[in-house]
Design a protein around this motif. Structure first.
Motif: not given
Lengths: 222, 202
Positions: A1, A32, A38
């Motif tokens: 992560m 990201n 995500q």
């Protein structure tokens, strides 16, 4: 992560806004992006995007909550017992959410009315929890603060994109001003009410995810 | 009685917590890759939501609302600003308790549901149902029906998506649309499907 490059603590004293810190900030903003890359924190991204105004208020609120709660959790990271970390995180986040809720209620009552339960639901926003767990628990406060601000701004960027599309197509306005010329309506154009309802939100966000991933050349599960 | 049936139908179909209010999207996307995990997660959400919404109602009624502490001799106290932090604490506590009780009395059920229970604390469908209960000022029975209905609606949606995604495995989707993107578009189509229920009342 979390980003492996950001995890190693440098021996020399770093510049406050050096290259490594800029990277942390930019990572959440674009490379990201929390929403499109995500796929996190989408509950509120869908619910508050019927107009640009509510989306902007929500994003500013999230920047405040996420930046400060990441900084506080990072400062406490060596003292939080691992077993109860989730509830500690939730308490810190709730404290900021309550502050935000009371401020909005006092100064921006009409917007607060429109956002209804979604301010309170920042507490269970997976984006906040995931960044606290994945980044703030391993990094010093200033870096975590930047990570929080960067991610929340990336979230804000996606929200602004979704809400602009939905507001223009759904009600023909942008920030409350009419942007589509009268000419269109005279020749049979009409606002697409579906954009203001829930299916419109799902479609716009789905297409946005597709668009960003095509540019970033990212394929899930490959 | 008919009123409660009506509320149940409304909370499952017409105001489906996922497809209309977008709550619980994250675990919806995360746990819908396999049908059996979707069913497990759905069952866990129905259970926790049915227990938590009335539990939050009790806490709100006897402690947090204005004048709620009258039984303790504090009639002027208004603690409603603590609703956020209290509700999430109640949900986390109920969750932990359920996990321990199930583990003690029904190990087979624990093996099935156990891994999903910790995930539910951060599922906003539960907290959202509690907030709507607070905002709409439901009574205890209403909040029980609402909690059960919203949990069921959520479970229905996740099982439907999981089965659709199973079939998607055989289709040729553009690379960057796979995963999150196509799941969103399918959910949108499902939301259109559920819109046909709007306006139904018994």
């Amino acid at each position: 992560m979390s980003d492996p490059a950001a995890q190693k603590t440098p021996a020399v004293k770093e510049v406050l806004f050096g290259r490594a810190n800029q990277k942390i900030f930019k990572d959440g903003l674009w490379d990201n992006n929390p929403i499109t890359y995500q796929v996190m924190g989408i509950c509120s991204a869908l619910a508050v995007t019927t107009s640009v105004k509510t989306a902007l208020v929500m994003s500013l609120g999230l920047i405040f909550v996420q930046g400060f709660s990441e900084a506080i959790i990072a400062a406490l990271r060596n003292h939080i017992p691992a077993r109860i970390r989730i509830i500690v995180m939730m308490s810190v986040v709730s404290a900021f959410v309550i502050t935000l809720d009371l401020v909005l209620k006092a100064y921006f009552y009409s917007i607060w009315k429109q956002l209804t339960v979604f301010i309170g639901l920042i507490i269970t926003n997976t984006l906040v929890v995931a960044r606290l767990e994945g980044f703030a628990m391993h990094n010093p406060p200033w870096k975590s603060f930047l990570d929080g601000i960067g991610n929340a701004m990336g979230y804000g960027l996606a929200l602004t994109a979704v809400s602009s599309l939905r507001e223009v197509l759904g009600s023909g306005t942008l920030l409350g001003f009419h942007v589509l010329p009268r000419y269109f309506y005279d020749h049979g154009y009409s606002n697409n009410g579906l954009m203001l309802l829930s299916p419109g939100a799902f479609f716009v966000l789905g297409l946005l995810i597709w668009g960003h991933r095509t540019i970033a050349k990212y394929v899930e599960g490959k | 009685m008919i009123y409660y049936v009506n509320l149940l139908v409304k909370s499952i179909f017409i105001e489906n917590i996922l497809l209309v209010y977008f709550l619980g999207m994250c675990s919806f996307l995360g746990c819908s890759k396999r049908t059996d995990s979707a069913i497990g997660m759905g069952a866990a959400v129905i259970f926790i939501s049915t227990v938590c919404t009335p539990a939050c109602w009790v806490v709100k009624h006897f402690f947090l609302r204005k004048g709620g502490m009258a039984w303790a001799g504090l009639p002027g106290l208004d603690l409603s600003f603590l609703i956020f932090i209290t509700f999430i604490a109640v949900i986390a506590a109920v969750n932990q308790l359920t996990e321990m009780i199930i583990e003690k009395f029904s190990p087979p059920l624990y093996n099935k549901l156990g891994i999903f229970l910790p995930l539910i604390v951060v599922n906003c469908a539960i907290l959202g149902a509690a907030f709507f209960m607070d905002q709409r000022e439901y009574t205890l029975t209403e909040s029980l029906v609402w909690g059960f209905g919203s949990g069921t609606g959520w479970a229905l949606a996740i099982v439907a998506l999981a089965t659709i995604r199973k079939r998607l495995g055989y289709s040729n989707i553009p690379g960057s649309l796979r995963g999150g993107g196509i799941a969103m578009i399918i959910t949108g189509l499902m939301a259109i499907g559920f819109m046909c229920f709007s306006g139904i009342s018994l």
